[in-house]
Scaffold this motif. Structure first.
Motif, PDB file in Angstrom:
ATOM      1  N   TRP A 131      23.459  -6.280   4.996  1.00 48.23           N
ATOM      2  CA  TRP A 131      22.186  -6.140   4.297  1.00 48.23           C
ATOM      3  C   TRP A 131      22.421  -5.428   2.968  1.00 48.23           C
ATOM      4  N   ARG A 132      21.566  -5.737   1.982  1.00 54.10           N
ATOM      5  CA  ARG A 132      21.627  -5.034   0.697  1.00 54.10           C
ATOM      6  C   ARG A 132      20.212  -4.690   0.245  1.00 54.10           C
ATOM      7  N   THR A 133      20.119  -3.671  -0.562  1.00 56.01           N
ATOM      8  CA  THR A 133      18.847  -3.238  -1.114  1.00 56.01           C
ATOM      9  C   THR A 133      19.088  -2.727  -2.522  1.00 56.01           C
ATOM     10  N   ALA A 170      14.703  -5.641   1.425  1.00 53.81           N
ATOM     11  CA  ALA A 170      16.154  -5.779   1.556  1.00 53.81           C
ATOM     12  C   ALA A 170      16.498  -7.236   1.822  1.00 53.81           C
ATOM     13  N   ASP A 171      17.749  -7.583   1.569  1.00 57.93           N
ATOM     14  CA  ASP A 171      18.244  -8.940   1.799  1.00 57.93           C
ATOM     15  C   ASP A 171      19.341  -8.897   2.850  1.00 57.93           C
ATOM     16  N   VAL A 172      19.399  -9.949   3.689  1.00 55.50           N
ATOM     17  CA  VAL A 172      20.465 -10.074   4.681  1.00 55.50           C
ATOM     18  C   VAL A 172      21.306 -11.301   4.337  1.00 55.50           C
ATOM     19  N   ARG A 173      22.613 -11.176   4.505  1.00 54.39           N
ATOM     20  CA  ARG A 173      23.537 -12.277   4.218  1.00 54.39           C
ATOM     21  C   ARG A 173      23.648 -13.165   5.459  1.00 54.39           C
ATOM     22  N   ARG A 174      23.352 -14.455   5.292  1.00 57.34           N
ATOM     23  CA  ARG A 174      23.447 -15.431   6.377  1.00 57.34           C
ATOM     24  C   ARG A 174      24.451 -16.510   5.997  1.00 57.34           C
ATOM     25  N   ARG A 175      25.180 -16.982   6.975  1.00 55.00           N
ATOM     26  CA  ARG A 175      26.102 -18.086   6.725  1.00 55.00           C
ATOM     27  C   ARG A 175      25.307 -19.381   6.566  1.00 55.00           C
ATOM     28  N   ALA A 176      25.743 -20.213   5.626  1.00 57.25           N
ATOM     29  CA  ALA A 176      25.091 -21.497   5.377  1.00 57.25           C
ATOM     30  C   ALA A 176      26.182 -22.522   5.065  1.00 57.25           C
ATOM     31  N   ASP A 184      19.439   2.972  -1.445  1.00 53.42           N
ATOM     32  CA  ASP A 184      20.727   2.396  -1.851  1.00 53.42           C
ATOM     33  C   ASP A 184      21.485   1.675  -0.739  1.00 53.42           C
ATOM     34  N   ARG A 185      20.944   1.630   0.486  1.00 53.42           N
ATOM     35  CA  ARG A 185      21.624   0.935   1.585  1.00 53.42           C
ATOM     36  C   ARG A 185      20.667   0.725   2.756  1.00 53.42           C
ATOM     37  N   VAL A 186      21.107  -0.080   3.713  1.00 46.33           N
ATOM     38  CA  VAL A 186      20.339  -0.367   4.922  1.00 46.33           C
ATOM     39  C   VAL A 186      21.136   0.153   6.101  1.00 46.33           C
ATOM     40  N   MET A 187      20.454   0.851   7.013  1.00 45.46           N
ATOM     41  CA  MET A 187      21.104   1.462   8.171  1.00 45.46           C
ATOM     42  C   MET A 187      20.644   0.760   9.450  1.00 45.46           C
ATOM     43  N   VAL A 188      21.518   0.771  10.469  1.00 49.17           N
ATOM     44  CA  VAL A 188      21.207   0.197  11.772  1.00 49.17           C
ATOM     45  C   VAL A 188      21.712   1.155  12.845  1.00 49.17           C
ATOM     46  N   GLN A 189      21.021   1.192  13.990  1.00 51.52           N
ATOM     47  CA  GLN A 189      21.454   2.052  15.094  1.00 51.52           C
ATOM     48  C   GLN A 189      22.464   1.319  15.960  1.00 51.52           C
ATOM     49  N   VAL A 190      23.530   2.026  16.326  1.00 55.05           N
ATOM     50  CA  VAL A 190      24.563   1.484  17.213  1.00 55.05           C
ATOM     51  C   VAL A 190      24.922   2.543  18.250  1.00 55.05           C
TER      52      VAL A 190
END
Length: 84
Positions: free
Chosen positions: A13-15, A37-43, A65-71
């Motif tokens: 992801w980017r922002t 935000a934008d997410v990169r998808r394969r095409a 400046d960034r996107v965070m995710v819980q893991v």
């Protein structure tokens, strides 16, 4: 695996978003919220960026400046400090 969760940067992801509309649609109606935000998808053989608003970023925390995710705290992503 631990049940403890930590926030790490999600590098797929980017922002801020470079696009003008959230990609989410419900009943053929576009989301009215501005993209955050934008997410990169394969095409095919390449990739495309899809924009989403904060509501439709699916559990991610959007920072300026960034996107965070819980893991999981003991996952490979937590150990290296980022997910992809």
């Amino acid at each position: 695996m631990s049940s403890e969760r930590v926030w790490v940067e999600d590098r797929s992801w980017r922002t801020p978003s470079a696009y003008g509309r959230c990609r989410f649609r419900a009943a053929y109606q576009p989301c009215p919220n501005p993209p955050a935000a934008d997410v990169r998808r394969r095409a095919g053989k390449g990739e495309r960026w899809w924009a989403y608003c904060a509501t439709h970023a699916y559990g991610r925390r959007i920072l300026p400046d960034r996107v965070m995710v819980q893991v999981a705290a003991d996952s490979p992503a937590a150990l290296r400090g980022w997910a992809d």
